[in-house]
Design a protein around this motif. Structure first.
Motif, PDB file in Angstrom:
ATOM      1  N   ARG A  46      40.544  -1.520  19.614  1.00  0.00           N
ATOM      2  CA  ARG A  46      41.575  -2.373  20.216  1.00  0.00           C
ATOM      3  C   ARG A  46      41.187  -2.822  21.615  1.00  0.00           C
ATOM      4  O   ARG A  46      41.530  -3.909  22.036  1.00  0.00           O
ATOM      5  N   ARG A  47      40.471  -2.017  22.349  1.00  0.00           N
ATOM      6  CA  ARG A  47      40.149  -2.315  23.739  1.00  0.00           C
ATOM      7  C   ARG A  47      38.691  -2.666  24.016  1.00  0.00           C
ATOM      8  O   ARG A  47      38.346  -2.960  25.150  1.00  0.00           O
ATOM      9  N   ALA A  48      37.837  -2.655  23.001  1.00  0.00           N
ATOM     10  CA  ALA A  48      36.438  -3.000  23.252  1.00  0.00           C
ATOM     11  C   ALA A  48      35.688  -3.230  21.946  1.00  0.00           C
ATOM     12  O   ALA A  48      35.992  -2.599  20.932  1.00  0.00           O
ATOM     13  N   VAL A  49      34.717  -4.128  22.003  1.00  0.00           N
ATOM     14  CA  VAL A  49      33.791  -4.344  20.896  1.00  0.00           C
ATOM     15  C   VAL A  49      32.400  -4.118  21.463  1.00  0.00           C
ATOM     16  O   VAL A  49      31.973  -4.811  22.396  1.00  0.00           O
ATOM     17  N   LEU A  50      31.708  -3.127  20.925  1.00  0.00           N
ATOM     18  CA  LEU A  50      30.344  -2.820  21.342  1.00  0.00           C
ATOM     19  C   LEU A  50      29.393  -3.398  20.308  1.00  0.00           C
ATOM     20  O   LEU A  50      29.546  -3.149  19.109  1.00  0.00           O
ATOM     21  N   GLY A  51      28.446  -4.176  20.779  1.00  0.00           N
ATOM     22  CA  GLY A  51      27.480  -4.776  19.876  1.00  0.00           C
ATOM     23  C   GLY A  51      26.079  -4.668  20.425  1.00  0.00           C
ATOM     24  O   GLY A  51      25.866  -4.224  21.566  1.00  0.00           O
ATOM     25  N   ILE A  52      25.131  -5.071  19.605  1.00  0.00           N
ATOM     26  CA  ILE A  52      23.735  -5.173  20.028  1.00  0.00           C
ATOM     27  C   ILE A  52      23.284  -6.588  19.706  1.00  0.00           C
ATOM     28  O   ILE A  52      23.364  -7.032  18.561  1.00  0.00           O
TER      29      ILE A  52
ATOM     30  N   ASP B  61      47.232  -8.751  26.821  1.00  0.00           N
ATOM     31  CA  ASP B  61      47.398  -8.829  25.379  1.00  0.00           C
ATOM     32  C   ASP B  61      46.801 -10.165  24.940  1.00  0.00           C
ATOM     33  O   ASP B  61      46.716 -11.099  25.747  1.00  0.00           O
ATOM     34  N   PRO B  62      46.394 -10.309  23.671  1.00  0.00           N
ATOM     35  CA  PRO B  62      45.661 -11.520  23.244  1.00  0.00           C
ATOM     36  C   PRO B  62      46.303 -12.855  23.615  1.00  0.00           C
ATOM     37  O   PRO B  62      45.602 -13.792  23.967  1.00  0.00           O
ATOM     38  N   THR B  63      47.619 -12.974  23.556  1.00  0.00           N
ATOM     39  CA  THR B  63      48.257 -14.262  23.849  1.00  0.00           C
ATOM     40  C   THR B  63      49.031 -14.259  25.169  1.00  0.00           C
ATOM     41  O   THR B  63      49.772 -15.192  25.450  1.00  0.00           O
ATOM     42  N   GLU B  64      48.848 -13.220  25.972  1.00  0.00           N
ATOM     43  CA  GLU B  64      49.627 -13.057  27.196  1.00  0.00           C
ATOM     44  C   GLU B  64      49.093 -13.916  28.344  1.00  0.00           C
ATOM     45  O   GLU B  64      47.891 -14.029  28.548  1.00  0.00           O
ATOM     46  N   ASP B  65      49.988 -14.489  29.103  1.00  0.00           N
ATOM     47  CA  ASP B  65      49.643 -15.234  30.306  1.00  0.00           C
ATOM     48  C   ASP B  65      49.153 -14.241  31.367  1.00  0.00           C
ATOM     49  O   ASP B  65      49.818 -13.233  31.621  1.00  0.00           O
TER      50      ASP B  65
ATOM     51  N   LEU C 257      29.020  -5.413  25.576  1.00  0.00           N
ATOM     52  CA  LEU C 257      30.369  -4.878  25.485  1.00  0.00           C
ATOM     53  C   LEU C 257      31.341  -6.014  25.768  1.00  0.00           C
ATOM     54  O   LEU C 257      31.273  -6.656  26.820  1.00  0.00           O
ATOM     55  N   ARG C 258      32.227  -6.282  24.825  1.00  0.00           N
ATOM     56  CA  ARG C 258      33.246  -7.328  24.990  1.00  0.00           C
ATOM     57  C   ARG C 258      34.599  -6.629  25.123  1.00  0.00           C
ATOM     58  O   ARG C 258      35.007  -5.886  24.235  1.00  0.00           O
ATOM     59  N   VAL C 259      35.237  -6.849  26.274  1.00  0.00           N
ATOM     60  CA  VAL C 259      36.474  -6.154  26.626  1.00  0.00           C
ATOM     61  C   VAL C 259      37.545  -7.213  26.907  1.00  0.00           C
ATOM     62  O   VAL C 259      37.234  -8.268  27.471  1.00  0.00           O
ATOM     63  N   PRO C 260      38.807  -6.940  26.561  1.00  0.00           N
ATOM     64  CA  PRO C 260      39.858  -7.923  26.866  1.00  0.00           C
ATOM     65  C   PRO C 260      39.911  -8.226  28.364  1.00  0.00           C
ATOM     66  O   PRO C 260      39.586  -7.388  29.200  1.00  0.00           O
ATOM     67  N   SER C 261      40.335  -9.432  28.675  1.00  0.00           N
ATOM     68  CA  SER C 261      40.503  -9.823  30.077  1.00  0.00           C
ATOM     69  C   SER C 261      41.499  -8.900  30.755  1.00  0.00           C
ATOM     70  O   SER C 261      42.351  -8.297  30.102  1.00  0.00           O
ATOM     71  N   ALA C 262      41.390  -8.811  32.075  1.00  0.00           N
ATOM     72  CA  ALA C 262      42.295  -7.975  32.857  1.00  0.00           C
ATOM     73  C   ALA C 262      42.859  -8.804  34.006  1.00  0.00           C
ATOM     74  O   ALA C 262      42.238  -9.767  34.462  1.00  0.00           O
TER      75      ALA C 262
END
Length: 187
Positions: free
Chosen positions: A23-29, A85-89, A45-50
């Protein structure tokens, strides 16, 4: 509209595979190739915006959280904020986080600065807002977020950064932007 031509120093991405997706991160290579033809794999590492907020009161004090960061096993001062959150301002998220984490509701807010904390490995936009003033809601701060909430004089912020008590990329970047505005008379 056409596609921009590849630049001489641009890396080529041949693909990316996901190692872990939460939910909070996608780890890739990523399979990447340098301009000189060298090819290798790079963790991504792709993490939601903060979003976070510098709440500045009439006495030029900054609202901050004293919290323990288990990864480094250190106590530090940080600005209130959190993941979007994905659609949050972003501004709504920032204001919500301040109130939840501190018990203070920010008044007027404006976007101050946006940045990526580790562009070579992590994709995570961070947006810092500046709020001028806040009203206490009477709510207790979230015990899971911080040991205490404090108002740090703006004139003492550099000492906390230099002394290693403010170390987070968002807090340091935002606070340095405010110090620059103050130094140039734009605050």
């Amino acid at each position: 509209m056409g596609v921009e031509p590849k630049r001489a120093s641009e890396w080529i991405i041949h693909g990316e595979r996901v190692i872990d997706d939460t939910r909070r991160a996608v780890l890739g290579i990523a399979d990447v190739e340098l301009p000189d033809g060298v090819r290798f794999e790079q963790y991504v590492l792709r993490v939601p915006s903060a979003a976070m907020v510098i709440v500045l009161d009439d006495d030029e004090r900054v609202l901050m959280l004293w919290r323990h960061r288990f990864i480094m096993d250190r106590w530090v001062w940080e600005l209130p904020g959190g993941y979007l959150d994905p659609t949050e301002d972003p501004m709504a998220c920032a204001a919500r986080e301040v109130e939840e984490e501190t018990g203070w509701r920010p008044r007027s807010m404006e976007r101050l600065i946006a940045f990526q904390p580790m562009v070579g490995t992590i994709d995570q936009e961070n947006v810092v807002y500046l709020a001028r003033g806040a009203d206490f809601t009477g709510s207790a701060p979230d015990i899971n977020e911080a040991e205490r909430v404090g108002w740090i004089p703006l004139d003492e912020i550099w000492q906390h950064i230099e002394g290693g008590r403010i170390i987070g990329a968002g807090s340091v970047s935002g606070l340095l932007a405010v110090l620059l505005l103050k130094a140039t008379g734009e605050l």
